[in-house]
Design a protein around this motif. Sequence first.
Motif, PDB file in Angstrom:
ATOM      1  N   GLU A  61     -63.268  71.496  59.086  1.00  0.00           N
ATOM      2  CA  GLU A  61     -64.282  72.251  58.281  1.00  0.00           C
ATOM      3  C   GLU A  61     -64.226  71.675  56.677  1.00  0.00           C
ATOM      4  N   ILE A  62     -63.087  71.096  56.737  1.00  0.00           N
ATOM      5  CA  ILE A  62     -63.173  70.332  55.076  1.00  0.00           C
ATOM      6  C   ILE A  62     -64.079  69.175  55.248  1.00  0.00           C
ATOM      7  N   ALA A  63     -64.078  68.383  56.176  1.00  0.00           N
ATOM      8  CA  ALA A  63     -64.999  67.380  56.328  1.00  0.00           C
ATOM      9  C   ALA A  63     -66.400  67.626  56.003  1.00  0.00           C
ATOM     10  N   ALA A  64     -66.822  68.846  57.009  1.00  0.00           N
ATOM     11  CA  ALA A  64     -68.202  69.291  57.133  1.00  0.00           C
ATOM     12  C   ALA A  64     -68.563  69.813  55.899  1.00  0.00           C
ATOM     13  N   ARG A  65     -67.721  70.566  55.208  1.00  0.00           N
ATOM     14  CA  ARG A  65     -68.094  71.149  53.837  1.00  0.00           C
ATOM     15  C   ARG A  65     -68.272  69.889  52.745  1.00  0.00           C
ATOM     16  N   VAL A  66     -67.312  69.050  52.635  1.00  0.00           N
ATOM     17  CA  VAL A  66     -67.497  67.839  51.896  1.00  0.00           C
ATOM     18  C   VAL A  66     -68.799  67.153  51.935  1.00  0.00           C
ATOM     19  N   ALA A  67     -69.178  66.859  53.343  1.00  0.00           N
ATOM     20  CA  ALA A  67     -70.479  66.319  53.402  1.00  0.00           C
ATOM     21  C   ALA A  67     -71.745  66.926  53.203  1.00  0.00           C
ATOM     22  N   ARG A  68     -71.500  68.463  53.216  1.00  0.00           N
ATOM     23  CA  ARG A  68     -72.574  69.023  52.488  1.00  0.00           C
ATOM     24  C   ARG A  68     -72.871  69.086  51.139  1.00  0.00           C
ATOM     25  N   LEU A  69     -71.634  69.145  50.399  1.00  0.00           N
ATOM     26  CA  LEU A  69     -71.650  69.297  49.094  1.00  0.00           C
ATOM     27  C   LEU A  69     -72.178  67.785  48.697  1.00  0.00           C
ATOM     28  N   LEU A  70     -71.645  67.001  49.044  1.00  0.00           N
ATOM     29  CA  LEU A  70     -71.841  65.452  48.609  1.00  0.00           C
ATOM     30  C   LEU A  70     -73.385  65.223  48.619  1.00  0.00           C
ATOM     31  N   ASP A  71     -74.123  65.794  49.762  1.00  0.00           N
ATOM     32  CA  ASP A  71     -75.546  65.768  49.928  1.00  0.00           C
ATOM     33  C   ASP A  71     -76.187  66.500  49.006  1.00  0.00           C
ATOM     34  N   ARG A  72     -75.727  67.610  48.553  1.00  0.00           N
ATOM     35  CA  ARG A  72     -76.273  68.542  47.653  1.00  0.00           C
ATOM     36  C   ARG A  72     -76.417  67.916  46.228  1.00  0.00           C
ATOM     37  N   LEU A 112     -67.664  73.148  43.373  1.00  0.00           N
ATOM     38  CA  LEU A 112     -68.313  74.231  44.391  1.00  0.00           C
ATOM     39  C   LEU A 112     -67.633  74.440  45.933  1.00  0.00           C
ATOM     40  N   ALA A 113     -66.517  73.645  46.072  1.00  0.00           N
ATOM     41  CA  ALA A 113     -65.836  73.206  47.205  1.00  0.00           C
ATOM     42  C   ALA A 113     -65.407  74.602  47.878  1.00  0.00           C
ATOM     43  N   CYS A 114     -64.806  75.531  47.096  1.00  0.00           N
ATOM     44  CA  CYS A 114     -64.374  76.730  47.725  1.00  0.00           C
ATOM     45  C   CYS A 114     -65.383  77.790  47.564  1.00  0.00           C
ATOM     46  N   GLU A 115     -66.583  77.507  47.276  1.00  0.00           N
ATOM     47  CA  GLU A 115     -67.574  78.611  47.362  1.00  0.00           C
ATOM     48  C   GLU A 115     -67.433  79.739  46.348  1.00  0.00           C
ATOM     49  N   PRO A 116     -67.360  79.227  45.092  1.00  0.00           N
ATOM     50  CA  PRO A 116     -66.983  80.088  44.100  1.00  0.00           C
ATOM     51  C   PRO A 116     -68.343  81.041  43.538  1.00  0.00           C
ATOM     52  N   ASN A 133     -61.807  63.602  46.601  1.00  0.00           N
ATOM     53  CA  ASN A 133     -61.669  64.408  45.195  1.00  0.00           C
ATOM     54  C   ASN A 133     -62.383  65.830  45.589  1.00  0.00           C
ATOM     55  N   VAL A 134     -63.594  65.927  46.203  1.00  0.00           N
ATOM     56  CA  VAL A 134     -63.997  67.099  46.588  1.00  0.00           C
ATOM     57  C   VAL A 134     -63.426  67.840  47.791  1.00  0.00           C
ATOM     58  N   ALA A 135     -62.634  67.097  48.302  1.00  0.00           N
ATOM     59  CA  ALA A 135     -61.841  67.791  49.512  1.00  0.00           C
ATOM     60  C   ALA A 135     -60.620  68.532  48.926  1.00  0.00           C
ATOM     61  N   TYR A 136     -60.091  67.936  47.754  1.00  0.00           N
ATOM     62  CA  TYR A 136     -58.772  68.263  47.094  1.00  0.00           C
ATOM     63  C   TYR A 136     -58.435  69.864  47.070  1.00  0.00           C
ATOM     64  N   PRO A 137     -59.585  70.636  46.355  1.00  0.00           N
ATOM     65  CA  PRO A 137     -58.937  72.222  46.296  1.00  0.00           C
ATOM     66  C   PRO A 137     -59.172  72.673  47.627  1.00  0.00           C
ATOM     67  N   LEU A 138     -59.984  72.249  48.549  1.00  0.00           N
ATOM     68  CA  LEU A 138     -59.853  72.956  50.160  1.00  0.00           C
ATOM     69  C   LEU A 138     -58.559  72.675  50.444  1.00  0.00           C
ATOM     70  N   GLU A 139     -58.010  71.474  50.499  1.00  0.00           N
ATOM     71  CA  GLU A 139     -56.485  71.044  50.833  1.00  0.00           C
ATOM     72  C   GLU A 139     -55.445  71.960  50.295  1.00  0.00           C
ATOM     73  N   LEU A 140     -55.710  72.045  48.770  1.00  0.00           N
ATOM     74  CA  LEU A 140     -54.505  73.020  48.308  1.00  0.00           C
ATOM     75  C   LEU A 140     -55.023  74.410  48.626  1.00  0.00           C
ATOM     76  N   ALA A 141     -55.934  74.846  49.058  1.00  0.00           N
ATOM     77  CA  ALA A 141     -56.211  76.286  49.384  1.00  0.00           C
ATOM     78  C   ALA A 141     -55.441  76.535  50.663  1.00  0.00           C
ATOM     79  N   GLY A 142     -55.191  75.450  51.485  1.00  0.00           N
ATOM     80  CA  GLY A 142     -54.418  75.670  52.631  1.00  0.00           C
ATOM     81  C   GLY A 142     -54.907  76.604  53.841  1.00  0.00           C
ATOM     82  N   ILE A 143     -56.153  76.798  53.625  1.00  0.00           N
ATOM     83  CA  ILE A 143     -56.839  78.002  54.782  1.00  0.00           C
ATOM     84  C   ILE A 143     -57.904  77.086  55.478  1.00  0.00           C
ATOM     85  N   TYR A 144     -58.180  75.870  55.470  1.00  0.00           N
ATOM     86  CA  TYR A 144     -59.238  75.216  56.016  1.00  0.00           C
ATOM     87  C   TYR A 144     -58.530  73.930  57.106  1.00  0.00           C
TER      88      TYR A 144
END
Length: 359
Positions: free
Chosen positions: A119-130, A158-162, A104-115
């Motif tokens: 990179e998606i796995a690392a960002r999801v891990a950071r966000l879930l930790d937060r 927060l996935a796409c660093e808004p 679910n957290v990765a979904y907007p990163l996948e839709l963006a198509g630029i990661y």
Amino acid sequence: MTMIRLTNITKSFATVGGSVSALSGIDLTIDRGEIFGIIGSSGAGKSTLVRLINLLERPTGGDVFVDGERVTGVQGAQLRALRRKIGMVFQHFNLLSARTVAANVAYPLELAGIYDKAEIAARVARLLDRVGLTDHAAKYPRQLSGGQKQRVGIARALACEPSVLLCDEATSALDPQTTLSVLDLLQEINRDLGVTIVIITHEMDVIRHACDKVAVIDHGRIVETGTVRDVFLHPKHAATLGLLREAEPDQAHRSPSPTTGATGHVARITLVDEAARQPVLARMSREFGVDYAILSGRVGHIRQTPYAQFTISLSGADPVGALAALKARGVDVEILASPRTGATNPGHPLSQPELAHVV
């Protein structure tokens, strides 16, 4: 620096009989890095207002500016880029039931198509930790509590660093304790990441706990705006007073006039910060030989700031001198009634000429 600016916004919806106005003449400025609350009762227009910021709704008239750019008419790739800058957290979570928490957290990163996947796995891990959900990454939404679901929603937003996070009634489906934990998380995100947060709610306690500034919306119009301290302690509009009474059930049925049945001088005393912890009224009583009765009051915190506000009646040797001394010492004093005139003047600040008139 301004992050969001709405100028002369109107919004109407088509109906069978013509159209209905949802917003009228909205002017609103939200500064970068603020937690800004928009509060109103059901149907006041607050959800429509917040959906204009990321153009989920488009205004009928007026302009929307985000980070200095006019975005009112953007389309296509520009609109997608705008929405990556503006995360949104929903009342009922809006999670995908067939996807895990991590997915679910990765979904907007996948839709963006630029990661890429790494990179998606690392960002999801950071966000879930937060958001405190590292151990729940492989679970599905049905296995989570309401508070955990909302934390997933926040991580996804927060996935796409808004630079902006919109929260539309994000705590209204949660119990009070979970609400506080989610609000604390939003404050941490604001502090650590500098994200501007807009909170839409009908609950004054949410505003008091989390926000720096607030706008009150009523029947599609902004009727009051300012710091939370000013609006909460010195409300000027009937809509604000109604929301405050809803938040304080013990005072919901009190007389509209706090002076009803009172004798002596009646005043509202507001204490904030360290003064709220001091025996101010007891000292006043001893020093000026006055007796006081507390007609109503409330004590609590506005964010981390303690406050106490009492409506009191005073009688005895020198009540006017006592009130003047409190004012001189930096206490906020408002005269509500004078025994000589019998007149009431709710919310009127104390000043030396008025004291002379009262006596």
